[in-house]
Design a protein around this motif. Structure first.
Motif, PDB file in Angstrom:
ATOM      1  N   HIS A 137     -10.458  -2.733  -4.101  1.00  0.00           N
ATOM      2  CA  HIS A 137      -9.105  -3.198  -3.767  1.00  0.00           C
ATOM      3  C   HIS A 137      -8.353  -3.611  -5.032  1.00  0.00           C
ATOM      4  O   HIS A 137      -7.204  -3.250  -5.243  1.00  0.00           O
ATOM      5  CB  HIS A 137      -9.193  -4.373  -2.784  1.00  0.00           C
ATOM      6  N   SER A 140       3.556  -9.899  -1.481  1.00  0.00           N
ATOM      7  CA  SER A 140       2.144  -9.769  -1.106  1.00  0.00           C
ATOM      8  C   SER A 140       1.949  -9.475   0.377  1.00  0.00           C
ATOM      9  O   SER A 140       1.027  -8.764   0.755  1.00  0.00           O
ATOM     10  CB  SER A 140       1.383 -11.045  -1.469  1.00  0.00           C
ATOM     11  N   GLY A 191       0.513   0.410   3.847  1.00  0.00           N
ATOM     12  CA  GLY A 191      -0.886   0.844   3.892  1.00  0.00           C
ATOM     13  C   GLY A 191      -1.381   1.029   5.312  1.00  0.00           C
ATOM     14  O   GLY A 191      -0.709   0.656   6.280  1.00  0.00           O
ATOM     15  N   ASP A 192      -2.603   1.568   5.438  1.00  0.00           N
ATOM     16  CA  ASP A 192      -3.233   1.668   6.767  1.00  0.00           C
ATOM     17  C   ASP A 192      -3.431   0.259   7.347  1.00  0.00           C
ATOM     18  O   ASP A 192      -3.316   0.042   8.546  1.00  0.00           O
ATOM     19  CB  ASP A 192      -4.570   2.402   6.680  1.00  0.00           C
ATOM     20  N   GLY A 193      -3.694  -0.709   6.467  1.00  0.00           N
ATOM     21  CA  GLY A 193      -3.874  -2.082   6.935  1.00  0.00           C
ATOM     22  C   GLY A 193      -2.535  -2.726   7.275  1.00  0.00           C
ATOM     23  O   GLY A 193      -2.351  -3.265   8.379  1.00  0.00           O
ATOM     24  N   GLY A 194      -1.591  -2.627   6.360  1.00  0.00           N
ATOM     25  CA  GLY A 194      -0.281  -3.259   6.544  1.00  0.00           C
ATOM     26  C   GLY A 194       0.484  -2.709   7.744  1.00  0.00           C
ATOM     27  O   GLY A 194       1.418  -3.355   8.244  1.00  0.00           O
ATOM     28  N   TYR A 229      -9.203   2.327   3.763  1.00  0.00           N
ATOM     29  CA  TYR A 229      -9.622   0.921   3.741  1.00  0.00           C
ATOM     30  C   TYR A 229      -8.434  -0.010   3.533  1.00  0.00           C
ATOM     31  O   TYR A 229      -7.476   0.335   2.838  1.00  0.00           O
ATOM     32  CB  TYR A 229     -10.621   0.654   2.599  1.00  0.00           C
ATOM     33  N   ALA A 230      -8.534  -1.197   4.127  1.00  0.00           N
ATOM     34  CA  ALA A 230      -7.659  -2.311   3.764  1.00  0.00           C
ATOM     35  C   ALA A 230      -8.620  -3.390   3.262  1.00  0.00           C
ATOM     36  O   ALA A 230      -9.378  -3.970   4.048  1.00  0.00           O
ATOM     37  CB  ALA A 230      -6.875  -2.810   4.968  1.00  0.00           C
ATOM     38  N   HIS A 242       1.526  -1.669  -3.989  1.00  0.00           N
ATOM     39  CA  HIS A 242       0.711  -1.903  -5.180  1.00  0.00           C
ATOM     40  C   HIS A 242      -0.103  -0.686  -5.638  1.00  0.00           C
ATOM     41  O   HIS A 242      -0.729  -0.739  -6.677  1.00  0.00           O
ATOM     42  CB  HIS A 242      -0.219  -3.107  -4.944  1.00  0.00           C
ATOM     43  N   ARG A 243      -0.147   0.398  -4.859  1.00  0.00           N
ATOM     44  CA  ARG A 243      -0.850   1.618  -5.328  1.00  0.00           C
ATOM     45  C   ARG A 243       0.143   2.660  -5.836  1.00  0.00           C
ATOM     46  O   ARG A 243      -0.234   3.809  -6.046  1.00  0.00           O
ATOM     47  CB  ARG A 243      -1.658   2.254  -4.196  1.00  0.00           C
ATOM     48  N   ASN A 293      -5.442   5.185   3.099  1.00  0.00           N
ATOM     49  CA  ASN A 293      -6.479   5.388   2.074  1.00  0.00           C
ATOM     50  C   ASN A 293      -7.834   4.854   2.546  1.00  0.00           C
ATOM     51  O   ASN A 293      -8.661   4.440   1.763  1.00  0.00           O
ATOM     52  CB  ASN A 293      -6.057   4.773   0.734  1.00  0.00           C
TER      53      ASN A 293
END
Ligand SMILES: Cc1ncc(C[n+]2csc(CCOP(=O)(O)OP(=O)(O)O)c2C)c(N)n1
Ligand SMILES: [Mg+2]
Length: 333
Positions: free
Chosen positions: A256, A127, A157-160, A189-190, A78-79, A187
Protein backbone atom coordinates in the motif's frame (compact mmCIF):
# COMPACT_ATOMS: atom_id res chain seq x y z
CA UNK A 1 -1.24 28.57 -17.62
CA UNK A 2 -3.85 26.20 -18.95
CA UNK A 3 -6.35 28.93 -19.84
CA UNK A 4 -3.92 30.30 -22.45
CA UNK A 5 -2.63 26.93 -23.59
CA UNK A 6 -3.44 25.94 -27.16
CA UNK A 7 -6.14 23.25 -27.40
CA UNK A 8 -4.55 19.80 -27.50
CA UNK A 9 -7.35 18.05 -29.44
CA UNK A 10 -6.56 14.43 -28.69
CA UNK A 11 -7.13 11.90 -31.47
CA UNK A 12 -10.38 9.91 -31.70
CA UNK A 13 -10.39 6.37 -30.28
CA UNK A 14 -8.33 4.07 -32.51
CA UNK A 15 -6.51 7.02 -34.09
CA UNK A 16 -3.32 7.45 -32.04
CA UNK A 17 -0.36 8.39 -34.25
CA UNK A 18 3.21 7.08 -33.79
CA UNK A 19 4.05 10.38 -32.09
CA UNK A 20 1.13 10.01 -29.66
CA UNK A 21 2.28 6.47 -28.84
CA UNK A 22 5.84 7.64 -28.18
CA UNK A 23 4.38 10.38 -25.99
CA UNK A 24 2.44 7.78 -24.00
CA UNK A 25 5.56 5.64 -23.68
CA UNK A 26 7.52 8.66 -22.43
CA UNK A 27 4.93 9.37 -19.72
CA UNK A 28 4.78 5.69 -18.68
CA UNK A 29 8.55 5.57 -18.26
CA UNK A 30 8.67 8.99 -16.60
CA UNK A 31 6.00 7.94 -14.10
CA UNK A 32 7.78 4.76 -13.11
CA UNK A 33 11.17 6.44 -12.86
CA UNK A 34 9.68 9.21 -10.68
CA UNK A 35 7.99 6.64 -8.45
CA UNK A 36 11.28 4.71 -8.08
CA UNK A 37 13.08 7.94 -7.24
CA UNK A 38 10.48 8.86 -4.62
CA UNK A 39 10.91 5.39 -3.06
CA UNK A 40 14.68 5.88 -2.95
CA UNK A 41 14.32 9.33 -1.36
CA UNK A 42 11.86 7.84 1.16
CA UNK A 43 14.37 5.11 2.10
CA UNK A 44 17.03 7.78 2.54
CA UNK A 45 14.73 9.55 4.99
CA UNK A 46 14.50 12.61 2.77
CA UNK A 47 10.77 12.71 1.98
CA UNK A 48 7.98 14.06 4.15
CA UNK A 49 5.19 11.55 4.72
CA UNK A 50 4.69 8.19 3.03
CA UNK A 51 5.57 6.92 -0.42
CA UNK A 52 2.73 5.42 -2.49
CA UNK A 53 3.77 4.10 -5.87
CA UNK A 54 1.59 3.52 -8.90
CA UNK A 55 3.66 0.49 -9.94
CA UNK A 56 1.30 -1.54 -12.18
CA UNK A 57 -1.12 1.37 -12.54
CA UNK A 58 0.90 3.52 -14.94
CA UNK A 59 -1.12 2.69 -18.06
CA UNK A 60 -4.37 3.55 -16.26
CA UNK A 61 -3.13 6.91 -14.95
CA UNK A 62 -1.33 7.94 -18.15
CA UNK A 63 -3.83 6.63 -20.74
CA UNK A 64 -6.80 8.24 -18.98
CA UNK A 65 -5.25 11.67 -18.45
CA UNK A 66 -4.02 11.67 -22.05
CA UNK A 67 -7.68 11.78 -23.11
CA UNK A 68 -8.10 15.20 -21.43
CA UNK A 69 -7.62 18.67 -22.89
CA UNK A 70 -5.72 21.42 -21.06
CA UNK A 71 -8.93 23.07 -19.82
CA UNK A 72 -10.37 19.82 -18.39
CA UNK A 73 -10.23 19.07 -14.67
CA UNK A 74 -8.50 16.07 -13.15
CA UNK A 75 -8.91 14.73 -9.60
CA UNK A 76 -6.35 11.95 -9.30
CA UNK A 77 -5.53 9.59 -6.41
CA UNK A 78 -2.34 8.49 -4.74
CA UNK A 79 -1.47 5.95 -7.50
CA UNK A 80 -1.87 8.49 -10.28
CA UNK A 81 1.40 10.36 -10.52
CA UNK A 82 1.15 9.64 -14.25
CA UNK A 83 -2.05 11.71 -14.47
CA UNK A 84 -0.36 14.66 -12.73
CA UNK A 85 2.53 14.48 -15.20
CA UNK A 86 0.38 14.14 -18.31
CA UNK A 87 -1.74 17.09 -17.16
CA UNK A 88 1.44 19.15 -17.13
CA UNK A 89 2.72 19.07 -13.56
CA UNK A 90 6.45 19.79 -13.48
CA UNK A 91 9.05 17.47 -11.98
CA UNK A 92 10.27 20.43 -9.94
CA UNK A 93 6.86 20.80 -8.27
CA UNK A 94 6.54 17.05 -7.73
CA UNK A 95 9.88 16.82 -5.90
CA UNK A 96 9.51 20.09 -3.98
CA UNK A 97 6.24 18.62 -2.72
CA UNK A 98 7.71 15.20 -1.85
CA UNK A 99 10.57 16.84 0.01
CA UNK A 100 8.30 19.24 1.91
CA UNK A 101 9.98 22.45 0.78
CA UNK A 102 8.46 25.89 1.31
CA UNK A 103 8.24 26.60 -2.41
CA UNK A 104 6.08 23.52 -2.96
CA UNK A 105 2.41 23.72 -3.88
CA UNK A 106 1.42 23.08 -0.24
CA UNK A 107 4.22 25.36 1.04
CA UNK A 108 5.86 22.40 2.74
CA UNK A 109 2.80 21.30 4.70
CA UNK A 110 2.35 17.99 2.89
CA UNK A 111 4.62 15.54 1.14
CA UNK A 112 2.37 13.67 -1.29
CA UNK A 113 -0.20 14.42 -3.97
CA UNK A 114 -2.48 16.26 -1.55
CA UNK A 115 -2.17 19.54 -3.42
CA UNK A 116 -4.28 21.60 -5.76
CA UNK A 117 -2.85 23.39 -8.77
CA UNK A 118 -5.67 25.52 -10.22
CA UNK A 119 -3.43 26.72 -13.08
CA UNK A 120 -3.35 23.14 -14.41
CA UNK A 121 -6.81 22.23 -13.11
CA UNK A 122 -5.36 19.43 -10.97
CA UNK A 123 -7.09 18.83 -7.63
CA UNK A 124 -5.26 16.14 -5.68
CA UNK A 125 -6.97 13.80 -3.25
CA UNK A 126 -7.59 14.18 0.46
CA UNK A 127 -6.97 11.04 2.52
CA UNK A 128 -10.67 10.12 2.70
CA UNK A 129 -10.50 9.27 -0.97
CA UNK A 130 -14.18 9.08 -1.91
CA UNK A 131 -14.83 12.47 -0.33
CA UNK A 132 -13.36 13.87 -3.54
CA UNK A 133 -16.22 12.44 -5.64
CA UNK A 134 -18.83 15.00 -4.51
CA UNK A 135 -16.17 17.70 -4.96
CA UNK A 136 -15.53 16.52 -8.52
CA UNK A 137 -19.27 16.39 -9.23
CA UNK A 138 -19.55 19.93 -7.82
CA UNK A 139 -16.87 21.09 -10.26
CA UNK A 140 -18.79 19.40 -13.09
CA UNK A 141 -21.94 21.24 -11.99
CA UNK A 142 -20.06 24.57 -11.90
CA UNK A 143 -18.69 23.89 -15.38
CA UNK A 144 -22.22 23.25 -16.64
CA UNK A 145 -23.68 26.36 -15.00
CA UNK A 146 -20.91 28.47 -16.53
CA UNK A 147 -21.52 26.82 -19.91
CA UNK A 148 -17.85 25.81 -20.19
CA UNK A 149 -16.92 22.91 -22.43
CA UNK A 150 -14.71 21.27 -19.78
CA UNK A 151 -14.92 17.69 -18.53
CA UNK A 152 -14.07 16.44 -15.02
CA UNK A 153 -12.17 13.16 -14.62
CA UNK A 154 -12.10 11.65 -11.16
CA UNK A 155 -10.34 8.51 -9.94
CA UNK A 156 -11.31 6.19 -7.11
CA UNK A 157 -10.02 2.82 -5.84
CA UNK A 158 -11.77 -0.54 -5.51
CA UNK A 159 -11.83 0.19 -1.78
CA UNK A 160 -12.87 3.84 -1.96
CA UNK A 161 -15.79 2.87 -4.23
CA UNK A 162 -17.65 1.29 -1.32
CA UNK A 163 -18.58 4.34 0.69
CA UNK A 164 -21.64 6.56 0.47
CA UNK A 165 -19.94 9.45 -1.34
CA UNK A 166 -19.43 7.23 -4.38
CA UNK A 167 -23.14 6.50 -4.74
CA UNK A 168 -24.40 9.98 -3.94
CA UNK A 169 -21.87 11.61 -6.23
CA UNK A 170 -22.41 9.34 -9.21
CA UNK A 171 -26.18 9.47 -8.83
CA UNK A 172 -26.25 13.26 -8.81
CA UNK A 173 -23.89 13.46 -11.81
CA UNK A 174 -26.10 10.97 -13.70
CA UNK A 175 -29.42 12.70 -12.92
CA UNK A 176 -28.00 16.10 -13.88
CA UNK A 177 -26.13 14.67 -16.92
CA UNK A 178 -22.94 16.38 -15.80
CA UNK A 179 -19.66 16.20 -17.78
CA UNK A 180 -18.10 13.66 -15.43
CA UNK A 181 -15.97 10.54 -15.88
CA UNK A 182 -15.44 8.29 -12.86
CA UNK A 183 -12.59 5.85 -13.21
CA UNK A 184 -12.40 3.01 -10.72
CA UNK A 185 -8.86 1.68 -10.37
CA UNK A 186 -9.54 -1.91 -9.43
CA UNK A 187 -6.05 -2.94 -8.33
CA UNK A 188 -7.28 -6.01 -6.39
CA UNK A 189 -6.59 -4.66 -2.91
CA UNK A 190 -7.48 -1.83 -0.57
CA UNK A 191 -4.53 -1.97 1.77
CA UNK A 192 -4.74 -5.64 2.90
CA UNK A 193 -8.41 -6.22 1.93
CA UNK A 194 -8.89 -8.14 -1.34
CA UNK A 195 -11.70 -7.18 -3.72
CA UNK A 196 -13.59 -10.39 -2.81
CA UNK A 197 -14.11 -8.96 0.68
CA UNK A 198 -15.18 -5.55 -0.54
CA UNK A 199 -17.96 -6.27 -3.02
CA UNK A 200 -20.22 -9.21 -3.87
CA UNK A 201 -20.61 -7.95 -7.45
CA UNK A 202 -18.77 -9.64 -10.31
CA UNK A 203 -17.72 -6.30 -11.76
CA UNK A 204 -17.63 -2.76 -10.39
CA UNK A 205 -18.83 -1.48 -13.75
CA UNK A 206 -22.13 -3.38 -13.26
CA UNK A 207 -23.09 -0.56 -10.93
CA UNK A 208 -23.39 1.82 -13.87
CA UNK A 209 -26.81 0.56 -14.99
CA UNK A 210 -28.14 1.25 -11.49
CA UNK A 211 -27.44 4.92 -12.13
CA UNK A 212 -28.49 4.92 -15.78
CA UNK A 213 -25.03 5.67 -17.14
CA UNK A 214 -22.75 3.73 -19.51
CA UNK A 215 -20.27 1.49 -17.70
CA UNK A 216 -17.43 -0.66 -18.91
CA UNK A 217 -14.54 -2.75 -17.61
CA UNK A 218 -11.20 -2.40 -19.36
CA UNK A 219 -7.72 -3.89 -19.15
CA UNK A 220 -5.91 -1.26 -17.10
CA UNK A 221 -2.50 -2.52 -18.17
CA UNK A 222 -3.14 -1.66 -21.83
CA UNK A 223 -2.46 2.04 -22.23
CA UNK A 224 -4.12 2.30 -25.65
CA UNK A 225 -7.28 0.52 -24.45
CA UNK A 226 -7.42 2.89 -21.46
CA UNK A 227 -6.97 5.91 -23.72
CA UNK A 228 -9.64 4.80 -26.18
CA UNK A 229 -12.22 4.10 -23.47
CA UNK A 230 -11.53 7.36 -21.65
CA UNK A 231 -11.46 9.42 -24.83
CA UNK A 232 -14.88 8.07 -25.81
CA UNK A 233 -16.23 8.88 -22.33
CA UNK A 234 -14.67 12.35 -22.32
CA UNK A 235 -16.08 13.12 -25.78
CA UNK A 236 -19.54 11.96 -24.71
CA UNK A 237 -19.39 14.08 -21.56
CA UNK A 238 -18.30 17.12 -23.59
CA UNK A 239 -21.23 16.64 -25.99
CA UNK A 240 -23.66 16.76 -23.06
CA UNK A 241 -24.12 12.97 -22.90
CA UNK A 242 -23.44 12.79 -19.15
CA UNK A 243 -21.15 10.62 -17.02
CA UNK A 244 -19.47 7.29 -17.68
CA UNK A 245 -18.26 4.76 -15.12
CA UNK A 246 -15.04 3.00 -16.17
CA UNK A 247 -13.51 0.14 -14.22
CA UNK A 248 -9.82 -0.23 -15.07
CA UNK A 249 -8.48 -3.57 -13.88
CA UNK A 250 -4.88 -3.52 -12.69
CA UNK A 251 -2.69 -4.83 -9.90
CA UNK A 252 -1.04 -2.94 -7.07
CA UNK A 253 2.46 -4.37 -7.56
CA UNK A 254 3.91 -2.81 -4.41
CA UNK A 255 2.61 -2.60 -0.86
CA UNK A 256 0.00 0.00 0.00
CA UNK A 257 2.85 2.32 0.90
CA UNK A 258 6.60 1.94 1.32
CA UNK A 259 6.04 0.84 4.93
CA UNK A 260 3.87 -2.14 3.87
CA UNK A 261 5.65 -5.31 2.75
CA UNK A 262 2.32 -6.75 1.50
CA UNK A 263 3.06 -10.31 2.61
CA UNK A 264 -0.72 -10.87 2.51
CA UNK A 265 -0.66 -10.78 -1.33
CA UNK A 266 -0.11 -14.29 -2.77
CA UNK A 267 3.16 -14.49 -4.68
CA UNK A 268 1.48 -16.35 -7.59
CA UNK A 269 -0.90 -13.43 -8.04
CA UNK A 270 1.96 -10.97 -8.30
CA UNK A 271 3.84 -13.31 -10.65
CA UNK A 272 0.86 -13.57 -12.99
CA UNK A 273 0.42 -9.79 -13.14
CA UNK A 274 4.13 -9.24 -13.62
CA UNK A 275 3.75 -10.78 -17.07
CA UNK A 276 1.30 -7.98 -17.89
CA UNK A 277 3.59 -5.16 -16.82
CA UNK A 278 2.00 -2.15 -18.55
CA UNK A 279 5.30 -0.63 -19.63
CA UNK A 280 6.93 -3.80 -20.94
CA UNK A 281 3.84 -4.81 -22.90
CA UNK A 282 3.57 -1.38 -24.55
CA UNK A 283 7.28 -1.39 -25.28
CA UNK A 284 6.89 -4.75 -27.08
CA UNK A 285 4.03 -3.27 -29.11
CA UNK A 286 6.06 -0.21 -30.10
CA UNK A 287 9.03 -2.34 -31.12
CA UNK A 288 6.87 -4.63 -33.24
CA UNK A 289 5.23 -1.59 -34.88
CA UNK A 290 8.77 -0.24 -35.53
CA UNK A 291 8.01 2.94 -33.61
CA UNK A 292 10.74 2.30 -31.03
CA UNK A 293 14.19 0.71 -31.22
CA UNK A 294 16.97 0.13 -28.72
CA UNK A 295 18.69 3.41 -29.49
CA UNK A 296 15.48 5.42 -29.14
CA UNK A 297 14.73 3.71 -25.85
CA UNK A 298 18.17 4.44 -24.41
CA UNK A 299 18.00 8.10 -25.47
CA UNK A 300 14.62 8.42 -23.79
CA UNK A 301 15.87 6.72 -20.61
CA UNK A 302 18.87 9.09 -20.45
CA UNK A 303 16.73 12.14 -20.96
CA UNK A 304 14.25 11.04 -18.25
CA UNK A 305 17.06 10.29 -15.81
CA UNK A 306 18.68 13.67 -16.40
CA UNK A 307 15.41 15.56 -15.97
CA UNK A 308 14.62 13.76 -12.71
CA UNK A 309 18.14 14.23 -11.34
CA UNK A 310 17.97 17.95 -12.09
CA UNK A 311 14.56 18.30 -10.40
CA UNK A 312 15.70 16.37 -7.31
CA UNK A 313 18.88 18.46 -7.08
CA UNK A 314 16.85 21.64 -7.27
CA UNK A 315 14.34 20.43 -4.68
CA UNK A 316 17.07 19.28 -2.29
CA UNK A 317 18.71 22.70 -2.50
CA UNK A 318 15.42 24.46 -1.65
CA UNK A 319 14.56 25.44 1.93
CA UNK A 320 12.00 24.05 4.38
CA UNK A 321 9.29 26.26 5.83
CA UNK A 322 10.14 27.74 9.21
CA UNK A 323 7.99 26.69 12.20
CA UNK A 324 5.22 29.30 12.15
CA UNK A 325 5.04 29.13 8.34
CA UNK A 326 4.56 25.37 8.45
CA UNK A 327 1.70 25.65 10.95
CA UNK A 328 -0.06 28.50 9.10
CA UNK A 329 -3.28 27.62 7.33
CA UNK A 330 -3.38 24.15 8.88
CA UNK A 331 -6.01 24.89 11.52
CA UNK A 332 -9.02 27.19 11.22
CA UNK A 333 -8.67 30.27 13.43
C1 LIG B 1 -11.18 6.83 6.48
C2 LIG B 1 -9.81 6.32 6.08
N1 LIG B 1 -9.42 5.10 6.48
C3 LIG B 1 -8.20 4.64 6.11
C4 LIG B 1 -7.36 5.41 5.36
C5 LIG B 1 -5.99 4.90 4.95
N2 LIG B 1 -6.04 4.52 3.54
C6 LIG B 1 -5.68 5.38 2.56
S1 LIG B 1 -5.83 4.71 1.04
C7 LIG B 1 -6.38 3.23 1.69
C8 LIG B 1 -6.73 2.09 0.80
C9 LIG B 1 -7.55 2.50 -0.37
O1 LIG B 1 -7.77 1.41 -1.21
P1 LIG B 1 -8.29 1.63 -2.65
O2 LIG B 1 -9.44 2.56 -2.65
O3 LIG B 1 -8.52 0.30 -3.24
O4 LIG B 1 -7.08 2.38 -3.37
P2 LIG B 1 -5.58 1.80 -3.59
O5 LIG B 1 -4.76 2.26 -2.43
O6 LIG B 1 -5.66 0.33 -3.68
O7 LIG B 1 -5.14 2.42 -4.87
C10 LIG B 1 -6.42 3.28 3.07
C11 LIG B 1 -6.83 2.17 3.94
C12 LIG B 1 -7.82 6.68 4.99
N3 LIG B 1 -7.07 7.49 4.23
N4 LIG B 1 -9.03 7.11 5.36
MG1 LIG C 1 -7.22 -0.75 -4.46
Amino acid sequence: MCMNAPPIIRPAPGRLTSKDKLDLYYYLRLTRECDETILRLYKQGKTVGGAYTGHGNEATAVGSAYALEAHDYVLPMHRDLGAHLVKGQTLRNIFLQQLGRVESLTRGRDGTGHYADPSLRIYGNVSHLAAMIPVAVGIALAVTLREEQAVVMNYIGDGGSNVGDFHEGLNMAAVMKLPFVLLIENNQYAYSTPVSRQTAAAKYSDRASGYGVPGLTIDGTDVVAVYDACKEAVDRARRGGGPTLIESVTMRMHGHSASDDATYVPKELLDSWKKKDPIKRFERELVSEQILDGEGRRALEDSIRRKIEAAVREAEAAVYPNGPEAAGGVYAP
